[in-house]
Structures are given as C-alpha cells and as structure tokens.
Design an enzyme around this catalytic site. Structure first.
Site, PDB file in Angstrom:
ATOM      1  N   HIS A  96      71.907   0.006  19.182  1.00 58.52           N
ATOM      2  CA  HIS A  96      71.312   0.664  20.217  1.00 58.52           C
ATOM      3  C   HIS A  96      70.297  -0.034  20.826  1.00 58.52           C
ATOM      4  CE1 HIS A  96      69.424   4.607  21.620  1.00 58.52           C
ATOM      5  NE2 HIS A  96      68.372   3.809  21.928  1.00 58.52           N
ATOM      6  N   GLU A  97      69.283  -0.751  20.286  1.00 63.86           N
ATOM      7  CA  GLU A  97      68.580  -1.601  20.940  1.00 63.86           C
ATOM      8  C   GLU A  97      69.039  -2.650  21.876  1.00 63.86           C
ATOM      9  OE1 GLU A  97      65.628  -0.145  21.174  1.00 63.86           O
ATOM     10  OE2 GLU A  97      66.086   1.345  19.297  1.00 63.86           O
ATOM     11  N   HIS A 100      70.146  -1.732  25.095  1.00 66.06           N
ATOM     12  CA  HIS A 100      69.041  -1.545  26.053  1.00 66.06           C
ATOM     13  C   HIS A 100      68.822  -2.994  26.782  1.00 66.06           C
ATOM     14  CE1 HIS A 100      67.739   2.505  25.598  1.00 66.06           C
ATOM     15  NE2 HIS A 100      67.459   2.565  24.523  1.00 66.06           N
ATOM     16  N   GLU A 119      68.598   6.679  27.514  1.00 62.56           N
ATOM     17  CA  GLU A 119      68.864   6.974  26.112  1.00 62.56           C
ATOM     18  C   GLU A 119      70.097   7.326  25.636  1.00 62.56           C
ATOM     19  OE1 GLU A 119      67.203   5.699  23.868  1.00 62.56           O
ATOM     20  OE2 GLU A 119      65.289   4.970  25.204  1.00 62.56           O
TER      21      GLU A 119
HETATM   22 ZN   LIG Z   1      66.824   3.905  23.233  1.00 61.34          ZN
END
Ligand SMILES: [Zn+2]
Ligand SMILES: *[C@@H]1O[C@H](CO)[C@@H](O)[C@H](O)[C@H]1NC(C)=O
Ligand SMILES: *[C@@H]1O[C@H](CO)[C@@H](O)[C@H](O)[C@H]1NC(C)=O
Ligand SMILES: *[C@@H]1O[C@H](CO)[C@@H](O)[C@H](O)[C@H]1NC(C)=O
Ligand SMILES: *[C@@H]1O[C@H](CO)[C@@H](O)[C@H](O)[C@H]1NC(C)=O
Ligand SMILES: *[C@@H]1O[C@H](CO)[C@@H](O)[C@H](O)[C@H]1NC(C)=O
Length: 660
Positions: A96-97, A100, A119
C-alpha cells in the site's frame, strides 16, 4: 539492498533489526517496487527507499516520499513469534505505502476532498503488489473480506456520504482526519476494483499510465461500454450508497434499488442520479453458462435470466461489482440446495457472498431471517477460508445482539454442531493440533476452527488451550504455542483463568520484544471475565507507561468487545470523555473506531437513550473525528431495536428447531 539503482533499507529498534525482524519486509520491498514500476510503467522516482518502524505511531503507516514510517506490527516480522496474519499484514501495508510513492506522491490531488482516489487506489492495488510478492496466497480474493464488506457496512446507512465531496466542505483538521475513513479506503478500493474488472486490468493500468487519470481509457478502441467511463463512474463516486440488484428468475426481470439497512429510514440528501447506478452484472448459471449484462435503468427484463426447475442463476460472480444481490424465493432455494449437495460448483467467493448478502438482506428486512440462517447449514461441509470468515462475521453480528438474551443457548448449540466437522478435520490433519497446515489460507481456517469451537464450548477445545497456556506459565522462556494460534489461545486461557493467568499475561506483555506478540497479549488481557481486572485494565489505558498512547483506544475497544467488559468500558468512556477527547479527539483516526467498539452491542431502547444522552451531555466538548461514527451508532442502534422486535422470536425458534 539495491533494486537497479534504488537503495532499499529497513530501519527499526536495534534489537529488532539484530533479531532479523526487518528481513521479511526487506525481501518483499524489491519485488513490490518492480511490480509497481511495471504496473505504472514509470520508474521509481527516487534513488532510495527507506522504511522505518516507529515504536509509538498512531496510524498504520505513512507514505512520506522515500522514507515511509510504520507502526512496528506493520513492518517487523519474527518467524518464531509472528503469525501468518501478521506476515500478510506486512505484505499488504508495505505494498500500500509503496503504491503511494507514485500515486499520492509523484502525482497528488489538489485538495483533501478527493482523498478517496488516493487511498482507494492504494487500498486496491496493495492486493496486486502483495499478490506479486506472495503468489501462493490468493490474496486478491481477500479484498472481499477486508474492504468490500467493511464498505458495505457503513455505506448502507443513511448517514453515509459520497466518495467525493466539494472542496469547501473540507477545511478544518478534524474534517480532513474524518476523510481517512472506511468510505475513502474501502469503498474507494471496491469501486476501483469494479472499474478494473469491467475495463480489464491491462486497460485500467494503461489508463493510469497515460496521465494517471482514469478517464483516458475512453479512447481505448476495443472497449465496449454502454456509456463513457466518466458517466458510469460518476454514479458510484458522487452519490453515496450502493444498490441491491434483484433478479426474478421466474420472469427474467432484473431491477435495482438503493440498499439501506434501515428500510424505513429516509435519505434526506437528494442525489442528482436519483440513487440509480449503471451496474455491470456478471452472472452464471448452474449449466456453467456465463455472461455480462449492464443494468442501466431501474429495471429491465433479461430473458436469459429466466430459468426453470433444476437451473439457478448466480449474479455478481466473484463479487467484482460493488452491490448486493437478491433473488426470487425459488432461486434462493435452488442455490441453497446446490450448497448442500455440491457446494464447490459455486465459486468460493460467491459462497461467501450468498451468506453475507442473505444476512444483510435479512437485517434490512428484505428477506426472511430464517432464509439467511439456512445459508449456514452447508458450513458443515465447507473447508475454505473466505466463506467461513464471511459466516463468522455475520454470526458475530448475531452474537452481538443475542449474547445477552435467551437466544444464546440455542445458537451456541447449533454452531457447536456446525463447527465440529471443521474442528475434527484440523484435529486429524494437524496431529491433534501439534502442527499447522501448509496452505496460507488453510492456516486462517484452522484458527477459525479453534476459536469458534472454543467460543461455542465444543468438548476438547478449551481443555487443549488451558493445557498449552499452563505449560507456558510453567516455563515462561519457552513458549511452545504456535504463533498462528496464540491470539485465540491467550484469549480463551485468560477468560477461563483468574488473576494468576492475567498477571502472567501482563508480565509477558511488558516483556515482549516483538510488537506482534505484544498486540496479541494486549488484546487477550481484555478477555478476562473478572470485572475488577477489567476495570484495573481500563485505568491502565490512562497511563502511557503501562499502555502506549497509540494503543489506548484500541485496548478500550477490546475490553468492550468482551461481554463482561462492555458496560464497564462504556461507563469508563463516558466518565473520561473530556480527557479522551483532549488526547485523541482531533488528529487520531482511531477515535471513530472507539465509538464503534463501545456501541457495537447496543440494541435496546434504554441503550439508545443513553447514547443520545451522551451526545447531549458532551455537545460542548464535541466528538471530533468521531462525529460521524456517533451518528452512525445512533442509526444502527435504532435499526437493531426495530429489527429485534420483528425477528427475535423467529431466530430463537429456528435455532431450537435445528437441535430438535
Ligand atoms: Zn494510504
Ligand atoms: C493530463 O491531464 C491534465 C489535466 O486534465 C491536462 O492538462 C494534460 O494535458 C494531460 N496530459 C496528457 C499527457 O494527457
Ligand atoms: C420488474 O421489477 C420491478 C421491481 O420490482 C418492477 O417495478 C417492474 O415493474 C418489473 N418489470 C416487469 C416488466 O415486470
Ligand atoms: C473468480 O475468481 C477465481 C479465484 O480468484 C478465478 O480463478 C476465476 O477465474 C474468477 N472468475 C471470474 C469469472 O472472474
Ligand atoms: C419467515 O419464515 C418463517 C419460517 O418459514 C415463517 O414462520 C415466518 O412467518 C416468516 N416471516 C416473515 C416475516 O415472513
Ligand atoms: C490424537 O489423540 C487421540 C485421542 O487422544 C489419539 O488416539 C491419537 O493417536 C492422537 N493422534 C496423534 C497423531 O497424536
């Protein structure tokens, strides 16, 4: 470690690094970065990638560009003490990170009102990156459990809100914090997954690489969509909620309706789309025939969905669409008899869907609760994780409304019978619980077998657990309990024990050097049935020397999930509201979860009036980032009161009839 020219490092407390706890994260970072480089068709934009585990950190992780910060449990893995669930969490959070680093950091949104895109996107592609790093886990399917169900739960309330809102509606820090919610993350992920499914993954990914704007794909020539992507998606992004699709297999009539858990509630917020959606419907028949249909109006007759005896229709294959499905009674009956005869014909995700949709349709009084209860009959044949987990969640909401009532005994007896074959299965394939199965998801199912068996008092279960814990107490430096099973074992052993077990658990908690182990103990300490121990534990949450600030609200939440602890935690929170608000009220994301946790069992008029009184009494202190959660709690409690009036007797009768 170098990935092409990128320097990858994991940072943490020296002891954790020396103990090898950063190794797992290090081993998956490079493959995941490679995956995203291909997926975005853009090189990782920096020369280094540092990931650091912080001992006290309130969020799960934060995607600072090139230096991602994590809670310890989201980055550090110790094979000797961490469970496979801990490992999975690390894979998904890291993924997830890292997602980003491109989407969120390299390109970013103009203002917080569109946070969902950031998100929701990362919450969707985290499964793709984790799947690349751990291809045997089948992890992509789990988005159903960890995002879709979560989103459905809040998005079926009138107090929900659209994914995107107007810029001027998000100004204050608390308003921004409040955007970091289930709708942005989980509904965002579910809606983007639906888009990716109907565009196909390559077209979706290509749409991103052109301009990192999803709408560029309209120019893809081979796409056959009924409308522009923009027009399809606006219905899912700009209006709150989602539809229930009803299929009448007697006529082939397919229709849609805004799904609300409280059928009599009125949506005050008008929608420019009238709460109608453009819905992609993948469906299949018993014969194996599969097709896709777009429902673009309120209802349409679709002849292939008209079926006769022996045949059934199943819609939303693999739950790729963000909606629920209802059928005419005959089709429900045919699906149930399929489950009870040869359940494997129905895709595993849809076995979970049938359970989950049925229970939620029953909660909304759209179908009869006895029909929903009957979807659990086939579980005595089921060995797969996703349907069992779905069942557990539906049953858990039943436990929450019935575990203080006369339904409880009959419900326990029924479930004890249903879980017995699963428990026996694992007893036999694990040599009397001395090993764990090889499959990643089978390991999760094993945990369900153990915990549901102990919860319902299946003979044998609690005794094994007590013996394991005793053994550990006698030789504290040598914990032989398998890491996967520890959460369950600690909880039931502390519940069955007294102050001796509790104090031992507390000492082990304070001594734990692996964060994942500390979390298991901290949550198990909330399982004791002794009120004085629970109250003492509540007081500990005010002292950061005892319970870290990052963990205080979730500890109170764990205590309130215990039937004995619930009223104690509720009193505690009311008495300390000003303090809790001052410390956690504005910045922290965990605050709304606290409100959810302490109100989860509320289902009587008395509890509703207490809740409203609480709202009134603290109006001047405020509720900060928990404001929406409080509104939702009031709405959910109101709905449950009404539902119980109409359904409690039927539920009781059904459970009794099953044990006769
Ligand atoms: Zn996030
Ligand atoms: C990307 O989108 C922006 C804003 O819509 C537009 O101004 C720009 O020209 C686009 N770039 C490309 C390469 O399509
Ligand atoms: C299809 O079902 C909807 C919803 O129940 C109903 O309003 C509509 O009249 C039905 N259409 C036909 C052709 O039966
Ligand atoms: C449904 O999911 C399963 C398992 O992930 C997959 O094998 C299958 O191809 C999917 N079916 C469809 C129609 O997408
Ligand atoms: C639900 O089904 C049960 C058993 O079939 C029946 O007794 C009951 O009346 C039904 N309830 C409603 C509201 O239709
Ligand atoms: C498991 O326990 C049962 C009953 O206590 C015993 O008969 C059996 O031999 C044990 N099996 C293994 C593999 O230890």
């Amino acid at each position: 470690q170098a990935s092409r020219n990128v320097f990858v490092r994991i940072w943490a407390r020296q002891k954790a690094i020396k103990g090898g706890q950063g190794d797992y994260a290090l081993s998956i970072t490079q493959p995941i970065m490679e995956f995203f480089e291909k997926y975005y068709n853009t090189d990782y934009p920096l020369s280094k990638s540092d990931q650091i585990a912080l001992p006290d950190f309130s969020a799960g992780a934060m995607e600072n560009w090139g230096l991602v910060t994590y809670r310890e449990t989201a980055l550090l893995y110790d094979p000797k003490t961490s469970a496979n669930g801990n490992k999975q969490r690390i894979a998904t959070v890291v993924s997830h990170e890292l997602a980003h680093m491109w989407f969120g950091n390299l390109v970013t949104l103009k203002w917080w009102n569109d946070l969902w895109l950031n998100e929701g996107f990362a919450s969707y592609v985290e499964y793709l990156g984790a799947d690349y790093a751990e291809p045997t886990w089948n992890i992509k399917d789990q988005i159903i459990l960890y995002d879709m169900y979560r989103a459905f739960a809040v998005d079926s309330l009138v107090s929900s809100h659209p994914l995107s809102c107007k810029e001027e509606e998000v100004n204050k820090p608390a308003e921004i914090s409040q955007m970091f919610n289930t709708i942005s993350y989980s509904k965002g992920a579910a809606v983007l997954r639906m888009l990716s499914e109907f565009l196909t993954e390559p077209v979706f990914a290509k749409g991103l690489t052109v301009n990192l704007t999803l709408y560029a794909v309209d120019r893809t020539p081979q796409l056959k969509l009924p409308h522009r992507v923009h027009d399809i998606m606006n219905r899912w992004i700009l209006q709150m909620g989602f539809p229930v699709v009803t299929i009448d297999t007697g006529t082939g009539n397919v229709s849609q309706k805004h799904f609300l858990l409280e059928p009599n509630s009125v949506v005050e917020k008008p929608s420019e789309f009238n709460y109608e959606w453009y819905i992609p419907i993948n469906w299949m028949k018993k014969s194996g025939e599969q097709d896709q249909l777009w429902l673009l109006q309120k209802s349409a007759v679709h002849k292939p969905m008209k079926v006769s005896r022996g045949q059934w229709v199943l819609a939303n294959v693999n739950v790729s669409g963000y909606y629920r499905v209802n059928y005419d009674l005959e089709n429900w009956e045919r699906l149930l008899s399929q489950l009870n005869s040869n359940h494997q014909i129905i895709p595993v995700i849809n076995r979970a869907q049938i359970l989950d949709d049925a229970f939620n349709l029953a909660r909304a009084s759209i179908i009869n609760i006895t029909l929903a209860l009957r979807t659990t009959k086939y579980l005595s044949l089921e060995k797969e994780y996703i349907p069992w987990e779905a069942a557990l969640r539906s049953l858990n909401s039943l436990f929450l409304v019935f575990d203080r009532s006369d339904v409880y005994g009959a419900m326990q007896a029924y479930l004890r019978n249903q879980v017995k074959p699963l428990f026996d299965h694992f007893t036999s394939i694990t040599g009397n619980w001395t090993t764990v199965p090889l499959g990643h998801n089978d390991q999760f199912t094993q945990i369900i077998a153990l915990s549901l068996a102990c919860k319902t008092g299946l003979p044998g279960c609690r005794d094994i657990i007590k013996a394991w814990f005793r053994q550990w107490m006698q030789d504290p430096d040598n914990n032989k309990i398998h890491p996967n099973l520890r959460s369950t074992v600690y909880c039931y052993a502390i519940a069955a024990g007294g102050v001796e077990e509790w104090d031992f658990g507390w000492r082990m908690f304070k001594k734990a050097t692996v964060a994942a182990e500390a979390v298991k103990l901290r949550s198990a300490l909330a399982c004791t049935r002794e009120p004085w121990l629970l109250n003492r534990y509540l007081e500990y949450t005010l002292d950061p020397e005892k319970i870290r600030k990052q963990d205080a609200t979730s500890t109170i939440g764990s205590i309130s999930s215990n039937i004995v602890g619930q009223p104690l935690a509720w009193n505690f929170v009311r008495a300390r509201w000003e303090y809790l608000f001052k410390v956690y009220g504005t910045g922290s994301f965990s605050f709304s979860r606290l409100i959810n946790d302490i109100t989860a069992r509320f289902c009587t008029s008395f509890e509703l009036s207490e809740l409203k009184q609480f709202q009134k009494d603290n109006a001047d202190v405020g509720f900060g980032s928990g404001t929406q959660a409080l509104q939702q709690a009031i709405e959910k409690t109101t709905a449950k009161i009404k539902w119980l009036e109409d359904n409690k007797q039927q539920v009781l009768q059904w459970f009794i009839s099953q044990s006769a």
